[in-house]
Design a protein around this motif. Structure first.
Motif, short mmCIF file in Angstrom:
data_model
loop_
_atom_site.label_atom_id
_atom_site.label_comp_id
_atom_site.label_asym_id
_atom_site.label_seq_id
_atom_site.Cartn_x
_atom_site.Cartn_y
_atom_site.Cartn_z
N ASN A 1 0.77 -1.13 0.06
CA ASN A 1 -0.15 0.12 -0.06
C ASN A 1 0.92 1.33 0.00
O ASN A 1 1.96 1.19 0.24
N MET A 2 0.19 2.44 -0.38
CA MET A 2 1.04 3.66 -0.47
C MET A 2 1.38 4.07 1.10
O MET A 2 2.60 4.85 0.83
N ALA A 3 0.65 4.11 1.98
CA ALA A 3 0.90 4.57 3.18
C ALA A 3 2.31 3.95 3.72
O ALA A 3 3.21 4.93 4.10
N LEU B 1 4.98 10.29 -4.13
CA LEU B 1 5.08 8.95 -4.51
C LEU B 1 4.22 8.60 -5.63
O LEU B 1 4.42 7.94 -6.70
N SER B 2 3.02 8.93 -5.62
CA SER B 2 1.82 8.60 -6.62
C SER B 2 2.21 9.59 -7.87
O SER B 2 2.19 8.87 -8.90
N THR C 1 5.96 11.90 0.74
CA THR C 1 4.80 11.90 0.84
C THR C 1 3.89 10.88 0.07
O THR C 1 4.39 10.56 -1.20
N GLN C 2 2.72 10.56 0.34
CA GLN C 2 1.90 10.14 -0.49
C GLN C 2 1.61 10.21 -2.16
O GLN C 2 1.64 9.83 -2.92
N SER C 3 1.66 11.79 -1.68
CA SER C 3 1.53 12.68 -3.20
C SER C 3 2.46 12.31 -3.77
O SER C 3 2.47 12.16 -5.38
N SER D 1 4.61 2.47 2.17
CA SER D 1 5.74 2.72 1.17
C SER D 1 6.10 4.10 1.29
O SER D 1 7.23 4.33 1.00
N SER D 2 5.22 4.87 1.39
CA SER D 2 5.78 6.37 1.79
C SER D 2 6.68 6.52 2.77
O SER D 2 7.52 7.32 2.80
#
Length: 296
Positions: free
Chosen positions: A17-19, A32-33, A28-30, A21-22
């Motif tokens: 998941n992104m959380a 990363l995306s 930040t998740q942003s 991973s960040s």
């Protein structure tokens, strides 16, 4: 494709998941995306199928994940090899020279080596400098600085630099008006040297002895500061290369005179036993010494 993208694919796959991973990537998740979107645009295909709670690799993404694992495994193996090599560069180098004056510039080199190779220790052997070759052969020292390559087949001599020896005198010295000093000039001077025996003094061994000349007076003074004070008082002459006096403040009364019409020039060699030459720490010492002193 940049390494950061392989790290991105590997982290998202393993964390799921992104959380998480960040947090692992300190992004930040942003951010990363944004990186993932940028990667997929460059590749021209999707790396992950995304849902609210689940990230799955596409077929293409799975191949990139395999490649990422191979890549990071290779990097870890490479650094492990480097660390193994570094551990080999560990040891004590016992260093001596046929003339103590050679040690004037050595501390700066030792300081440099200490920063580059903290596990290599350099010990200076200041005694019995005229026996350096026999000390290398017996294993008492590892490396010697000499001006004549040894005849022994057990030793290797590496030429490192050349210099020229000058006569250093006061302007009021009787020889000041000469263009250069001939051997006969030395028969009437007070010669100031670092230490006995006289055979270890370059100007005697390579210039005076071959011409059968011995100065009328010779004094051994181990401290260059005192020698320069005596020269400043016109109480004698010393013979040395200019680099030896770089760290000392010379008065305007002290001058340099060439020895011989063509100058008294010499070569300097590092001497080491052939059986020790390929030891990692000895090799690193010699390589850095050669590089450092080629500047002369």
């Amino acid at each position: 494709m940049e390494l950061k993208y392989f790290r991105l694919i590997k982290t998202i796959t393993e964390e799921g998941n992104m959380a998480n991973s960040s947090e692992r990537l300190f992004l930040t998740q942003s951010a990363l995306s944004h990186q993932l979107r940028d990667l997929e645009e460059r590749l021209g295909f999707k790396v992950f199928y995304r849902t609210r709670n689940k990230w799955e690799l596409t077929q293409e993404g799975a191949e990139l994940y395999k490649l990422a694992n191979k890549l990071f495994h290779s990097i870890e193996e490479g650094f492990s090899t480097i660390e193994h090599i570094k551990k080999g560069s560990r040891g004590i180098v016992k260093l001596s020279a046929e003339c103590q004056s050679f040690f004037h510039s050595i501390p700066r080199f030792i300081q440099k080596m200490g920063m580059l190779y903290p596990h290599i220790e350099i010990e200076l052997s200041l005694g019995a400098t005229h026996q350096t070759i026999s000390q290398v052969l017996s294993g008492q020292i590892d490396v010697a600085i000499v001006t004549s390559p040894p005849a022994s087949g057990e030793l290797e001599a590496i030429e490192v630099y050349n210099d020229e020896i000058f006569a250093i005198m006061h302007k009021e010295n009787q020889l000041y008006d000469t263009d250069y000093l001939e051997p006969s000039h030395f028969s009437s001077i007070h010669l100031l040297i670092n230490s006995f025996p006289l055979e270890g003094v370059a100007v005697y061994e390579h210039f005076l002895k071959p011409n059968g000349i011995t100065p009328i007076k010779i004094s051994a003074i181990p401290f260059t500061e005192i020698t320069l004070s005596m020269i400043d008082a016109n109480m004698g002459i010393m013979c040395a290369p200019k680099w030896q006096l770089e760290l000392f403040k010379l008065t305007k009364h002290i001058v340099f005179k060439r020895i011989g019409k063509n100058g008294l020039k010499r070569k300097h060699y590092l001497v080491v036993k052939k059986t020790n030459r390929n030891k990692k720490y000895i090799h690193d010492f010699i390589s850095n010494f050669t590089e450092d002193y080629l500047i002369r």
